[in-house]
Design an enzyme around this catalytic site. Structure first.
Site, PDB file in Angstrom:
ATOM      1  N   GLU A  43      -5.201  -6.971  12.510  1.00  0.00           N
ATOM      2  CA  GLU A  43      -6.563  -6.524  12.164  1.00  0.00           C
ATOM      3  C   GLU A  43      -7.581  -7.605  12.555  1.00  0.00           C
ATOM      4  OE1 GLU A  43      -6.037  -3.501   8.395  1.00  0.00           O
ATOM      5  OE2 GLU A  43      -5.885  -5.619   7.904  1.00  0.00           O
ATOM      6  N   ASP A  60      -0.180   7.694   8.054  1.00  0.00           N
ATOM      7  CA  ASP A  60       0.103   6.301   8.436  1.00  0.00           C
ATOM      8  C   ASP A  60       1.444   6.251   9.168  1.00  0.00           C
ATOM      9  OD1 ASP A  60      -2.076   4.808   7.199  1.00  0.00           O
ATOM     10  OD2 ASP A  60      -1.131   5.146   5.248  1.00  0.00           O
ATOM     11  N   LEU A 117      -3.210   3.081  11.683  1.00  0.00           N
ATOM     12  CA  LEU A 117      -4.331   3.878  11.173  1.00  0.00           C
ATOM     13  C   LEU A 117      -5.111   3.007  10.203  1.00  0.00           C
ATOM     14  CD1 LEU A 117      -5.376   6.701  11.627  1.00  0.00           C
ATOM     15  CD2 LEU A 117      -4.067   7.455   9.646  1.00  0.00           C
ATOM     16  N   ASP A 118      -6.236   2.507  10.665  1.00  0.00           N
ATOM     17  CA  ASP A 118      -7.072   1.662   9.818  1.00  0.00           C
ATOM     18  C   ASP A 118      -8.087   2.521   9.081  1.00  0.00           C
ATOM     19  OD1 ASP A 118      -8.264  -0.987   9.013  1.00  0.00           O
ATOM     20  OD2 ASP A 118      -9.969   0.045   9.898  1.00  0.00           O
ATOM     21  N   GLU A 153       1.602  -2.751  10.950  1.00  0.00           N
ATOM     22  CA  GLU A 153       1.276  -2.792   9.515  1.00  0.00           C
ATOM     23  C   GLU A 153       2.310  -2.005   8.713  1.00  0.00           C
ATOM     24  OE1 GLU A 153      -2.742  -1.535   8.323  1.00  0.00           O
ATOM     25  OE2 GLU A 153      -1.840  -0.686   6.535  1.00  0.00           O
ATOM     26  N   GLU A 154       2.831  -0.964   9.292  1.00  0.00           N
ATOM     27  CA  GLU A 154       3.739  -0.072   8.555  1.00  0.00           C
ATOM     28  C   GLU A 154       5.215  -0.449   8.682  1.00  0.00           C
ATOM     29  OE1 GLU A 154       2.157   1.555   6.515  1.00  0.00           O
ATOM     30  OE2 GLU A 154       0.170   1.692   7.454  1.00  0.00           O
ATOM     31  N   ASP A 159      -2.329  -1.991  13.936  1.00  0.00           N
ATOM     32  CA  ASP A 159      -2.579  -1.236  12.699  1.00  0.00           C
ATOM     33  C   ASP A 159      -2.687   0.210  13.153  1.00  0.00           C
ATOM     34  OD1 ASP A 159      -3.613   0.039  10.497  1.00  0.00           O
ATOM     35  OD2 ASP A 159      -5.222  -1.413  10.140  1.00  0.00           O
ATOM     36  N   ASP A 218       0.851  -1.195   0.000  1.00  0.00           N
ATOM     37  CA  ASP A 218       0.000   0.000   0.000  1.00  0.00           C
ATOM     38  C   ASP A 218       0.884   1.243   0.000  1.00  0.00           C
ATOM     39  OD1 ASP A 218      -2.180  -1.706   0.540  1.00  0.00           O
ATOM     40  OD2 ASP A 218      -1.916  -1.472   2.709  1.00  0.00           O
TER      41      ASP A 218
HETATM   42  P1  AHG Z   1      -5.740   0.064   6.081  1.00  0.00           P
HETATM   43  O1  AHG Z   1      -6.255   1.434   5.911  1.00  0.00           O
HETATM   44  O2  AHG Z   1      -5.154  -0.185   7.459  1.00  0.00           O
HETATM   45  O3  AHG Z   1      -4.819  -0.395   4.980  1.00  0.00           O
HETATM   46  O4  AHG Z   1      -6.982  -0.974   6.082  1.00  0.00           O
HETATM   47  C1  AHG Z   1      -7.981  -0.859   5.119  1.00  0.00           C
HETATM   48  C2  AHG Z   1      -8.786  -2.125   5.147  1.00  0.00           C
HETATM   49  C3  AHG Z   1      -9.963  -2.152   6.107  1.00  0.00           C
HETATM   50  O5  AHG Z   1     -10.049  -1.152   7.004  1.00  0.00           O
HETATM   51  C4  AHG Z   1     -11.174  -2.133   5.231  1.00  0.00           C
HETATM   52  O6  AHG Z   1     -12.189  -2.914   5.747  1.00  0.00           O
HETATM   53  C5  AHG Z   1     -10.661  -2.613   3.926  1.00  0.00           C
HETATM   54  O7  AHG Z   1      -9.312  -2.317   3.872  1.00  0.00           O
HETATM   55  C6  AHG Z   1     -11.385  -1.927   2.825  1.00  0.00           C
HETATM   56  O8  AHG Z   1     -11.036  -2.496   1.651  1.00  0.00           O
HETATM   57  P2  AHG Z   1     -11.900  -2.274   0.323  1.00  0.00           P
HETATM   58  O9  AHG Z   1     -11.602  -0.877  -0.106  1.00  0.00           O
HETATM   59  O10 AHG Z   1     -11.343  -3.330  -0.594  1.00  0.00           O
HETATM   60  O11 AHG Z   1     -13.347  -2.510   0.683  1.00  0.00           O
HETATM   61 MN    MN Z   2      -6.323  -1.647   8.398  1.00  0.00          MN
HETATM   62 MN    MN Z   3      -3.489   0.922   8.457  1.00  0.00          MN
END
Ligand code: AHG
Ligand code: MN
Ligand code: MN
Length: 283
Positions: A232, A47, A91-92, A70-71, A89, A41
């Protein structure tokens, strides 16, 4: 607030972290960094900043052996004599900061080795209009930040046997026929769609509204799902099961049965009230 002196220290640290992250979310730079994380990502400056805030505060704790983020590509040793691994995590839902949706931080606290069986607590924070903290050891407790900067206990959270919400993730064109028909059958039974794209906020909503289903299945573009086990999926599985709900990867009897083989390992996941999880398992 909760049992155990060392656990108290960890909870206090997470409270301090939540206040700091909520401040940077209000006024910090919303832009991208130039780096990407272990999952590939693209990272936001927020983040990285959230990760630094957490690392710096957790480093102060003698009881923490290592942290997994995560980072961060790999675990970071804090104190070889510490007894807890904290996987988090920072920042989710960070892809939603540009649209000003609620996001959060997730913490899994493992005593000894990194294994679901060693989870002794899970905590998450929600940065929405209000800052909230959910702490789970034996039960699941909701706290809310007040004007004086204190987290006040609000209530204990429990899931009903059956809910009304359906929070469904993953690329829909890649859903399996069985997943598609299970999701449709819930809508046909009157369930309402609720999905923001931040698992913290989506699972928080299902939990506070008493139940329903949150799902993130396997799809061809994410054959093992997207959500990561150590920081997560397992913390939320621990919380949902302690709240009287259930979890599965689609076939197993609990997400907590999955072994962590890699720090950034992912899994398909389903969290909900018992009724909906039975429905997932039985196809
Ligand atoms: P993060 O921001 O920590 O990378 O997590 C994002 C995750 C989670 O929070 C969420 O349910 C999912 O990614 C959303 O994914 P989609 O956009 O594929 O739905
Ligand atoms: Mn997350
Ligand atoms: Mn995150």
């Amino acid at each position: 607030m909760q049992k155990g002196y060392k656990m108290q220290e960890i909870i206090k640290a997470v409270q301090d972290i939540a206040i700091k992250i909520s401040e940077v979310l209000k006024y910090g730079d919303l832009g991208y960094a130039t780096s990407s994380n272990a999952t590939g990502d693209t990272q936001l400056k927020l983040d990285i900043l959230s990760d630094e805030i957490i690392e710096n505060r957790l480093k102060e704790l003698k009881c923490v052996s290592s942290i997994i983020s995560e980072e961060k590509e790999s675990p970071l040793l804090i104190d070889k004599d510490g007894e807890y691994i904290i996987a988090y995590d920072p920042l989710d839902g960070s892809s939603l900061v540009d649209v000003n949706f609620a996001v959060g931080s997730i913490f899994g606290i493992y005593k000894g080795a990194l294994d679901a069986k060693n989870l002794v607590a899970a905590i998450y924070t929600v940065y929405g209009p209000r800052v909230e903290l959910v702490v789970c050891q034996d039960d699941v407790r909701l706290f809310r930040l007040d004007r004086a900067g204190e987290f006040k206990f609000i209530k204990t959270l429990e899931l009903k046997e059956k809910g009304k919400l359906n929070a469904t993730g993953g690329t829909q064109k890649g859903w399996s026929d069985s997943h598609r028909s299970m999701i449709k059958s819930l809508f046909d039974d009157g369930y309402r769609l609720r999905y923001s794209g931040a698992m913290v906020s989506d699972l928080h909503q299902v939990l506070l509204k008493g139940g329903g289903l949150f799902s993130y299945p396997a799809t061809p573009d994410a054959p093992n799902g997207k959500l990561r086990l150590a920081f997560e999926v397992l913390p939320f599985a621990y919380i949902y099961e302690k709240a009287g709900g259930a979890t599965t990867n689609g076939v197993n009897s609990s997400l907590l049965d999955i072994k962590i083989e890699q720090t950034h390992q992912t899994t398909p996941c389903y969290f909900g009230s018992k009724f909906e999880i039975d429905r997932v398992r039985n196809g």
